[in-house]
Enzyme design. Structure first.
Site, PDB file in Angstrom:
ATOM      1  N   LYS A 192      12.305   0.424  40.921  1.00 25.94           N
ATOM      2  CA  LYS A 192      13.039   1.445  40.157  1.00 25.94           C
ATOM      3  C   LYS A 192      12.076   2.376  39.453  1.00 25.94           C
ATOM      4  O   LYS A 192      10.933   2.011  39.149  1.00 25.94           O
ATOM      5  CB  LYS A 192      13.989   0.798  39.137  1.00 25.94           C
ATOM      6  CG  LYS A 192      13.340  -0.068  38.040  1.00 25.94           C
ATOM      7  CD  LYS A 192      12.776   0.663  36.844  1.00 25.94           C
ATOM      8  CE  LYS A 192      12.115  -0.280  35.837  1.00 25.94           C
ATOM      9  NZ  LYS A 192      11.261   0.405  34.862  1.00 25.94           N
ATOM     10  N   ASP A 242      15.817  -5.945  33.432  1.00 28.10           N
ATOM     11  CA  ASP A 242      15.844  -5.046  34.599  1.00 28.10           C
ATOM     12  C   ASP A 242      16.377  -5.726  35.862  1.00 28.10           C
ATOM     13  O   ASP A 242      16.509  -5.067  36.902  1.00 28.10           O
ATOM     14  CB  ASP A 242      14.421  -4.543  34.910  1.00 28.10           C
ATOM     15  CG  ASP A 242      13.897  -3.568  33.865  1.00 28.10           C
ATOM     16  OD1 ASP A 242      14.698  -3.070  33.048  1.00 28.10           O
ATOM     17  OD2 ASP A 242      12.680  -3.301  33.874  1.00 28.10           O
TER      18      ASP A 242
END
Ligand code: C5P
Length: 310
Positions: free
Chosen positions: A9, A137
């Site tokens: 990401k 995350d």
């Protein structure tokens, strides 16, 4: 054997609120999944064992601190499996300790791979809850696409996005510790006299211009809206990143920022061809170890159908 692909990401917005009593910060975190990713393979085994390959494999811990191993044990415990058996192999392409959630990606991939290997059929909502236990995350690595993460980043809302955006990631020598970067952000806020607690710092929200740029698929508008509240902290700990960001901008990037807690730097390009040229220029600039051109958004952790046998 089950093979799972999982994306890295970049945070196109990382709004950081004040330090909470539990040691985390409230975030407005717009996650964006990119094709640069790891592959995690799960094969039958005795106990939970782990190996890793790839150029940075030596930096990946293979003990029980690895999020992939922790994910396998957590999933087994959730289902009451007393003696889970799996051998996990990580083919590592995501920079290690680079601010691209590579360890979290492997945790998410291991949840999906072990779930399939052990035939558990865990509902996606439960996998998301287990992922949030593993780290802030990890849920996004399951979801993929583009999403707003609130709370410590684990409360996700998928965001509408049009088309494909082209990125280049400049990989630094050595990583940065995420807790150290958050601590530096707090220290800089104290030094500036603004306070760092959650009563001093307003809770951040997603920027309307950023959401509009994603929804309309406008790279120039997205480039103008990129923000990262951890960037000054990452630059304070690693001043050389300023030269990396400048090199990318000079070489034609339309947007540049530190990825998450760094030290990887992310650059937006106007199209795929520009991204390839930018990666070549950055790799030759002497301001980073290597540079990768990639694109997104892409889906979250998913089983690779052709590589799976029972
Ligand atoms: O959740 P995760 O284990 O990935 O977080 C690593 C560290 O990053 C935390 O221990 C904390 O120091 C910092 N962090 C934070 N606020 C967040 C997410 C992470 O301060 N929202």
């Amino acid at each position: 054997m089950i093979k799972v692909r999982v994306p890295a990401k970049v945070n196109v917005q990382l709004g950081v609120g004040g330090l909470r009593a539990d040691g985390f910060h409230d975030l407005a975190n717009v996650f964006f999944a990119v094709a640069l990713g790891d592959e995690v393979t799960a094969a039958p085994g005795e106990g939970v064992t782990l190996t890793c390959s790839g150029p940075d494999a030596a930096q990946v811990p293979l003990d029980d601190t690895n999020l992939a191993a922790r994910a396998a044990r957590l999933l087994a415990a959730h289902h009451g499996l007393a003696d889970p058996g799996v051998h996990l192999h990580i083919a590592k392409a995501i920079p290690v300790a680079g601010g691209m959630a590579g360890g979290s990606a492997d945790g998410a991939a291991a949840l999906v791979a072990c779930d399939a290997l052990w035939g558990l059929d865990t509902p996606f909502e439960n996998l998301l809850d287990l992922a949030a236990e593993l780290g802030s995350d990890v849920p996004f690595a399951l979801l993929g696409g583009v999403a707003l993460g609130r709370g410590r980043g684990e409360i996700l809302e998928a965001l509408p996005v049009t088309g494909t955006f082209h990125w280049v990631f400049a990989v630094a020598d050595g990583g940065l510790s995420t807790p150290a970067v958050f601590r530096e952000c707090d220290r800089l806020r104290e030094e500036a006299g603004t306070g760092s607690g959650d009563t001093d710092v307003p809770t951040p929200d997603a920027a309307p211009a950023l959401l509009a740029a994603l929804a309309t698929g406008d790279p120039a508008a997205l480039a103008a809206a990129l923000t990262n509240d951890l960037q000054s902290a990452a630059l304070s700990l690693r001043p050389s990143l300023a030269a990396t960001l400048a090199a990318g901008t000079e070489a034609g990037a339309i947007g540049a920022l530190v990825s998450g807690s760094g030290p990887t730097c992310a650059f937006l390009a106007k199209d795929a061809e520009a991204a390839e040229a930018l990666a070549t220029a950055l790799a030759a600039s002497g301001t980073c170890r290597t540079a990768h051109a990639t694109y997104g958004p892409v889906p979250g952790a998913a089983i690779h159908p052709r590589a799976t046998e029972s």
